[in-house]
Design a protein around this motif. Structure first.
Motif, PDB file in Angstrom:
ATOM      1  N   SER A 128      84.639   9.350-125.667  1.00  0.00           N
ATOM      2  CA  SER A 128      85.111   8.266-126.529  1.00  0.00           C
ATOM      3  C   SER A 128      84.022   7.235-126.824  1.00  0.00           C
ATOM      4  CB  SER A 128      86.302   7.560-125.870  1.00  0.00           C
ATOM      5  OG  SER A 128      85.887   6.859-124.707  1.00  0.00           O
ATOM      6  N   ARG A 129      82.868   7.376-126.210  1.00  0.00           N
ATOM      7  CA  ARG A 129      81.795   6.400-126.411  1.00  0.00           C
ATOM      8  C   ARG A 129      80.989   6.715-127.659  1.00  0.00           C
ATOM      9  NH1 ARG A 129      80.652   3.202-121.909  1.00  0.00           N
ATOM     10  NH2 ARG A 129      82.066   3.588-120.165  1.00  0.00           N
ATOM     11  N   ASN A 130      80.264   5.722-128.145  1.00  0.00           N
ATOM     12  CA  ASN A 130      79.458   5.866-129.344  1.00  0.00           C
ATOM     13  C   ASN A 130      78.015   5.426-129.043  1.00  0.00           C
ATOM     14  OD1 ASN A 130      78.615   6.301-131.947  1.00  0.00           O
ATOM     15  ND2 ASN A 130      79.491   4.404-132.780  1.00  0.00           N
ATOM     16  N   PRO A 131      77.102   6.380-128.864  1.00  0.00           N
ATOM     17  CA  PRO A 131      77.304   7.833-128.927  1.00  0.00           C
ATOM     18  C   PRO A 131      77.988   8.343-127.653  1.00  0.00           C
ATOM     19  CG  PRO A 131      75.055   7.356-128.304  1.00  0.00           C
ATOM     20  CD  PRO A 131      75.688   6.025-128.605  1.00  0.00           C
ATOM     21  N   PRO A 132      78.544   9.552-127.706  1.00  0.00           N
ATOM     22  CA  PRO A 132      79.193  10.102-126.515  1.00  0.00           C
ATOM     23  C   PRO A 132      78.214  10.272-125.354  1.00  0.00           C
ATOM     24  CG  PRO A 132      79.788  11.353-128.476  1.00  0.00           C
ATOM     25  CD  PRO A 132      78.660  10.444-128.869  1.00  0.00           C
ATOM     26  N   ILE A 133      78.728  10.202-124.151  1.00  0.00           N
ATOM     27  CA  ILE A 133      77.941  10.457-122.945  1.00  0.00           C
ATOM     28  C   ILE A 133      78.523  11.685-122.262  1.00  0.00           C
ATOM     29  CG2 ILE A 133      77.276   9.586-120.674  1.00  0.00           C
ATOM     30  CD1 ILE A 133      77.458   6.760-121.774  1.00  0.00           C
ATOM     31  N   TYR A 134      77.717  12.727-122.164  1.00  0.00           N
ATOM     32  CA  TYR A 134      78.142  13.946-121.480  1.00  0.00           C
ATOM     33  C   TYR A 134      77.213  14.221-120.304  1.00  0.00           C
ATOM     34  CZ  TYR A 134      81.135  14.776-125.517  1.00  0.00           C
ATOM     35  OH  TYR A 134      82.092  14.655-126.498  1.00  0.00           O
ATOM     36  N   LEU A 135      77.732  14.923-119.314  1.00  0.00           N
ATOM     37  CA  LEU A 135      76.953  15.220-118.126  1.00  0.00           C
ATOM     38  C   LEU A 135      75.842  16.218-118.462  1.00  0.00           C
ATOM     39  CD1 LEU A 135      79.798  15.558-115.460  1.00  0.00           C
ATOM     40  CD2 LEU A 135      78.476  13.529-116.096  1.00  0.00           C
ATOM     41  N   LYS A 136      74.696  16.033-117.800  1.00  0.00           N
ATOM     42  CA  LYS A 136      73.552  16.913-118.018  1.00  0.00           C
ATOM     43  C   LYS A 136      72.871  17.198-116.690  1.00  0.00           C
ATOM     44  CE  LYS A 136      70.366  13.104-119.102  1.00  0.00           C
ATOM     45  NZ  LYS A 136      71.299  12.070-118.604  1.00  0.00           N
TER      46      LYS A 136
END
Length: 290
Positions: free
Chosen positions: A259-267
């Motif tokens: 839902s964040r802008n930009p999205p935060i995904y695990l890496k």
């Protein structure tokens, strides 16, 4: 009382966490079952829990330093893991979804379970938008079938921290069901211990926080849940019999990555640290594989 499952000297066994040490329950003759975890003790009900308390306070109890063991998930293969979607109003809003009138249920498969300090592992050939979710975990202690809300907490063995790791690209691609994106191997870290109800007298007043690489991304309190623990246990039991060791993952608050802008995904290389008041800290690193 803080119940744990741990590895020591090549053996998986149940124990009681006391400060910086663990009292092993195996020498007391308590049942360990085929996995060596807490499941058989939970099936033993009140009698087994009374025996645990007696063993933990016995003068000849076998004590092992905490730094000499590897903590595992309290129950390694729960019979059922039932997830709850959209259980915080602020999370419904950030997801742009309507607040549900009844609890939204989905499954996380038992093969997704890992414990404290285990890695969250995924392949980008399978999914690439992997999200974090801090949640209160509720473990069933006695069979619950068509029970009322007033008696629901009597069927709870205890509480823990659960991380509902979610592959959003799979979840949204397969929009009519969430199970696939929620059930990938390693996508259900939980622990580090199971706190019994005397340690958590009010599950609806617990602070939750999630940190990603040291940055706080989620913070809330379980008082903000739309459906309380008692309501969830009662609701589920009307159609799904709950058994000892079953895990209910009660929903996540505002602040998830998609839902964040930009999205935060695990890496690869990320570190997730989850905290819930009275339930300690759950830490897992992220590892990507080919």
């Amino acid at each position: 009382m803080k119940l744990v499952t741990f590895d020591h000297a090549g053996k998986t066994q149940p124990g009681v966490l006391k400060g910086d040490s663990i009292v092993s329950l195996a020498p007391a003759g308590l049942p360990t079952g085929r996995h060596g975890d807490l499941l058989e003790i939970l099936h033993g009900g009140k009698q087994a829990m009374d025996a645990v308390r007696a063993a933990a306070s016995a003068p000849d109890a076998v004590t092992i330093p905490l730094d000499a063991v590897r903590l595992r998930a309290p129950v390694l293969q729960p019979g059922k893991i039932i997830g709850i979607g959209l259980n915080y109003i602020d999370h419904c809003r950030e997801a742009n979804l309507q607040v549900p009138e009844v609890p939204v249920l989905f499954a996380k498969f038992p093969s997704s379970v890992v414990g404290p300090d285990d890695d969250i592992v995924f392949s980008r050939k399978i999914c690439s938008e992997v999200d974090y979710e801090v949640e209160l975990g509720v473990v069933i202690g006695t069979k619950a079938h068509k029970i009322g809300e007033a008696e629901a907490l009597d069927h709870v063995a205890g509480y823990s921290i659960a991380h509902d790791v979610s592959a959003r690209d799979l979840q949204f691609r397969e929009a009519k069901q969430w199970d696939h994106g929620k059930s990938i191997d390693t996508f259900c870290p939980w622990g580090p211990y199971l706190a019994t109800p005397e340690d958590i007298p009010d599950p609806q007043n617990l602070d939750l926080r999630l940190f990603l690489n040291g940055q706080e991304l989620q913070t809330s309190n379980t008082k903000n849940m739309i459906f309380s623990v008692a309501r969830l246990v009662s609701f589920i039991s009307q159609s799904i019999t709950l058994e000892p060791g079953d895990l209910i993952v009660t929903g996540t608050p505002f602040g998830v990555g998609f839902s964040r802008n930009p999205p935060i995904y695990l890496k690869d290389g990320d570190e997730c640290v989850l905290e819930i008041s009275g339930l300690g800290r759950l830490r897992n690193k992220v590892r990507e594989i080919d």
